[in-house]
Design a protein around this motif. Structure first.
Motif, short mmCIF file in Angstrom:
data_model
loop_
_atom_site.label_atom_id
_atom_site.label_comp_id
_atom_site.label_asym_id
_atom_site.label_seq_id
_atom_site.Cartn_x
_atom_site.Cartn_y
_atom_site.Cartn_z
N SER A 62 0.81 -1.22 0.00
CA SER A 62 0.00 0.00 0.00
C SER A 62 0.85 1.26 0.00
CB SER A 62 -0.94 0.00 1.20
OG SER A 62 -0.19 0.06 2.40
N ALA A 63 2.15 1.13 -0.01
CA ALA A 63 3.03 2.31 0.03
C ALA A 63 2.93 3.09 -1.27
CB ALA A 63 4.46 1.87 0.26
N THR A 64 3.08 4.39 -1.15
CA THR A 64 3.03 5.24 -2.33
C THR A 64 4.42 5.74 -2.73
OG1 THR A 64 2.60 7.17 -0.91
CG2 THR A 64 0.68 6.01 -1.82
N ASP A 65 5.40 5.54 -1.88
CA ASP A 65 6.76 5.98 -2.17
C ASP A 65 7.66 4.78 -2.39
OD1 ASP A 65 6.05 8.66 -1.81
OD2 ASP A 65 6.42 8.54 0.35
#
Length: 68
Positions: A62-65
């Motif tokens: 779920s990380a965006t980076d």
């Protein structure tokens, strides 16, 4: 409090869940004398390891980076 955090990071929530489960086990007739301490310790450590793995996996998916 203006910042929010997920429920699973709350120590209060975890303490409440442990309290509820302990109380429910007592009501169900579980007795501390009947528990094999070594088996309980092993089961708890395996459970914590499994949960930690799931949290790590979910966090990365779920990380965006990017990791860098």
């Amino acid at each position: 409090m203006k910042t929010m955090k997920p429920w699973y990071l709350s120590r209060t929530i975890w303490a409440a869940l442990v309290t509820i489960l302990t109380g429910a086990a007592g009501l169900a007739g579980a007795s501390p004398e009947q528990v094999d301490e070594t088996a309980l310790t092993d089961a708890l450590l395996q459970g914590v390891g499994a949960i930690a793995g799931l949290v790590a996996l979910f966090g990365r998916l779920s990380a965006t980076d990017r990791i860098g």
